[in-house]
Design an enzyme around this catalytic site. Structure first.
Site, PDB file in Angstrom:
ATOM      1  N   ARG A   1      51.245  33.884  33.239  1.00 50.66           N
ATOM      2  CA  ARG A   1      52.246  34.830  33.781  1.00 50.66           C
ATOM      3  C   ARG A   1      52.028  35.332  35.023  1.00 50.66           C
ATOM      4  O   ARG A   1      53.079  35.205  35.921  1.00 50.66           O
ATOM      5  CB  ARG A   1      51.694  36.032  32.763  1.00 50.66           C
ATOM      6  CG  ARG A   1      52.580  36.005  31.465  1.00 50.66           C
ATOM      7  CD  ARG A   1      51.810  36.735  30.574  1.00 50.66           C
ATOM      8  NE  ARG A   1      50.686  36.087  30.214  1.00 50.66           N
ATOM      9  CZ  ARG A   1      50.577  35.342  28.905  1.00 50.66           C
ATOM     10  NH1 ARG A   1      51.642  35.169  28.392  1.00 50.66           N
ATOM     11  NH2 ARG A   1      49.585  34.497  28.810  1.00 50.66           N
ATOM     12  N   THR A   2      50.719  35.589  35.570  1.00 57.80           N
ATOM     13  CA  THR A   2      50.786  36.071  37.074  1.00 57.80           C
ATOM     14  C   THR A   2      51.119  34.873  38.048  1.00 57.80           C
ATOM     15  O   THR A   2      51.855  35.190  38.646  1.00 57.80           O
ATOM     16  CB  THR A   2      49.144  36.503  37.157  1.00 57.80           C
ATOM     17  OG1 THR A   2      48.671  37.096  36.299  1.00 57.80           O
ATOM     18  CG2 THR A   2      49.100  36.943  38.653  1.00 57.80           C
TER      19      THR A   2
ATOM     20  N   HIS B   1      42.640  43.955  39.336  1.00 57.45           N
ATOM     21  CA  HIS B   1      43.990  43.223  39.274  1.00 57.45           C
ATOM     22  C   HIS B   1      45.177  44.026  39.362  1.00 57.45           C
ATOM     23  O   HIS B   1      45.967  44.465  38.606  1.00 57.45           O
ATOM     24  CB  HIS B   1      44.124  42.696  37.572  1.00 57.45           C
ATOM     25  CG  HIS B   1      44.973  41.436  37.537  1.00 57.45           C
ATOM     26  ND1 HIS B   1      46.086  41.102  38.422  1.00 57.45           N
ATOM     27  CD2 HIS B   1      45.358  40.880  36.280  1.00 57.45           C
ATOM     28  CE1 HIS B   1      46.721  40.199  37.954  1.00 57.45           C
ATOM     29  NE2 HIS B   1      46.398  39.890  36.611  1.00 57.45           N
TER      30      HIS B   1
ATOM     31  N   LYS C   1      34.873  19.143  48.774  1.00 56.35           N
ATOM     32  CA  LYS C   1      33.693  18.243  49.785  1.00 56.35           C
ATOM     33  C   LYS C   1      32.877  19.306  50.329  1.00 56.35           C
ATOM     34  O   LYS C   1      32.399  19.073  51.403  1.00 56.35           O
ATOM     35  CB  LYS C   1      34.731  17.678  50.816  1.00 56.35           C
ATOM     36  CG  LYS C   1      35.754  16.777  50.443  1.00 56.35           C
ATOM     37  CD  LYS C   1      36.680  16.011  51.305  1.00 56.35           C
ATOM     38  CE  LYS C   1      37.929  15.471  51.229  1.00 56.35           C
ATOM     39  NZ  LYS C   1      38.899  15.395  52.347  1.00 56.35           N
TER      40      LYS C   1
ATOM     41  N   ARG D   1      44.001  34.208  43.155  1.00 54.70           N
ATOM     42  CA  ARG D   1      43.079  34.698  42.038  1.00 54.70           C
ATOM     43  C   ARG D   1      41.750  33.715  41.952  1.00 54.70           C
ATOM     44  O   ARG D   1      41.827  32.432  42.137  1.00 54.70           O
ATOM     45  CB  ARG D   1      43.998  34.472  40.631  1.00 54.70           C
ATOM     46  CG  ARG D   1      43.108  34.433  39.431  1.00 54.70           C
ATOM     47  CD  ARG D   1      44.056  34.213  38.099  1.00 54.70           C
ATOM     48  NE  ARG D   1      44.453  35.442  37.834  1.00 54.70           N
ATOM     49  CZ  ARG D   1      44.819  35.918  36.587  1.00 54.70           C
ATOM     50  NH1 ARG D   1      44.810  34.979  35.521  1.00 54.70           N
ATOM     51  NH2 ARG D   1      45.651  36.779  36.496  1.00 54.70           N
TER      52      ARG D   1
END
Ligand code: NCD
Length: 357
Positions: free
Chosen positions: A85-86, A168, A114, A135
């Site tokens: 959703r986000t 959040h 890397k 996120r």
């Protein structure tokens, strides 16, 4: 104020409330890192802007106007933790405003594989994009990246789309927008009772929303969880400091008739210290069933940040008080409003046509 003019140690020494003003540029929202940077006025303004965008988007002409607002800008979605959703609502919000998109979701396909540091990766993104939405499972990473970029030659805004177990903020904004809309004909959010249920120890959406609810008068927050998933003392200390009323209990069912809003959450077992340890916690008493609808006040709302597991029975979905699907769609509109505010489009949106409201 500007994050580019303060050293890391001095910034870290500030409280979250005091960090807020440092995250603005020219008196406008810039980096979006935690709930504490929003006050009542900015929450009201964002809600109004989201509603305005929602109305403008109803017509083809309105949509064409919206898509011209930021068609000269590019956004990068850097999501190294799972998200549906986000991620999608940010994509949709950027597209509504005409932004072009890039993404990294899997670091095994990027140079982090890397051995590139987060700092170097984010500086790389800032070379190609005008906004970074991120996120991460690393708590505080968005904050560190915002500081790094503000000290670079291309200080682009960072939006925290979920950091660790910690915050959040954009979920909390969409939750507030849902509450604003749900209670708009009943005096707004002031004086309401909000009941949080489930994994309150590790739910970052709860932590951020608990902060935003302190911006309203007389809101009572109730935290219902089994003992291992109890709300953190830091959240309660924050509520004490803000002079807000709260209650902590292990009993869910007696709370249902007292609620104006119930906010269900799932067990956040991705944070288990030992894999599978949450499976031993009995959460059966922390689910909302079809029978519970009878005890839920007629105008109360049932919310969930989603995804759900067994916290809400699917038979509940058809009840008008079950607002979690609407809540999810509100996420797209409030994220549009947030991005529009960051890029200074609020004025142009206010002047557009005679769209209501
Ligand atoms: C939440 C999250 O990722 O923190 N979900 C979301 O953003 N809609 C809550 C969760 O995953 O349970």
């Amino acid at each position: 104020m500007s994050l580019g003019r303060i050293g890391w140690d001095a910034f870290q020494a500030l409280s979250l409330e005091d960090k807020g003003p440092q995250l603005q540029e020219d008196g406008r929202l810039f980096h979006i890192l935690f709930a504490q940077q929003f006050d009542r006025a900015s929450l009201d303004a964002l809600g109004r802007l989201a509603t305005r965008i929602r109305f403008i988007a109803k017509s083809k002409a309105g949509m064409t106007f919206l898509q011209g607002l930021l068609d000269h800008r590019r956004a990068m979605l850097y999501f190294t933790q799972p998200s549906t959703r986000t991620f999608l609502s940010f994509c949709a919000a950027c597209e509504i405003l005409g932004m072009k998109l890039g993404e990294v979701r899997d670091t095994s396909t990027s140079s982090e594989f890397k051995g590139e540091s987060h700092e170097d990766s984010v500086r790389t993104f800032s070379s190609y994009f005008d906004l970074i939405i991120m996120r991460s499972h690393v708590g505080g990473l968005a904050e560190r990246m915002a500081w790094v970029l503000s000290h670079s030659e291309r200080p682009v805004p960072i939006v925290n789309a979920g950091s660790g177990r910690d915050q959040h903020p954009t979920q909390a904004l969409l939750d507030i927008y849902t509450l604003q809309r749900s209670f708009e004909d009943r005096g707004g959010i002031d004086g309401k009772t909000v009941v949080f249920v489930g994994d309150l120890a590790r739910g970052r959406t709860v932590r951020s929303l608990a902060v935003l609810l302190t911006r309203y008068e007389g809101v009572r927050q109730c935290f219902v969880a089994p003992p291992p998933l109890r709300i953190g003392d830091d959240v309660l200390a924050m509520l004490d400091a803000a002079g807000c009323e709260y209650e902590v209990t292990t009993e869910f069912k007696p709370m249902i008739p007292r609620a104006d809003a119930i906010y269900m959450t799932r067990v956040q077992d991705e944070w288990d210290q030992v894999k599978g340890e949450s499976a031993d916690i009995d959460t059966s008493a922390y689910a909302f069933t079809a029978e519970d609808l009878e005890r839920l006040p007629p105008r109360a709302v049932l919310m969930h940040p989603l995804p759900r597991r067994k916290e809400i029975a699917p038979e509940v979905d058809g009840d008008p008080r079950a607002v979690y699907w609407r809540q999810m769609r509100n996420g797209m509109w409030i994220r549009c409003a947030l991005i529009a505010a960051i890029f200074g489009c609020a004025g142009a949106l206010g002047e557009y046509g005679d769209a209501e409201p």
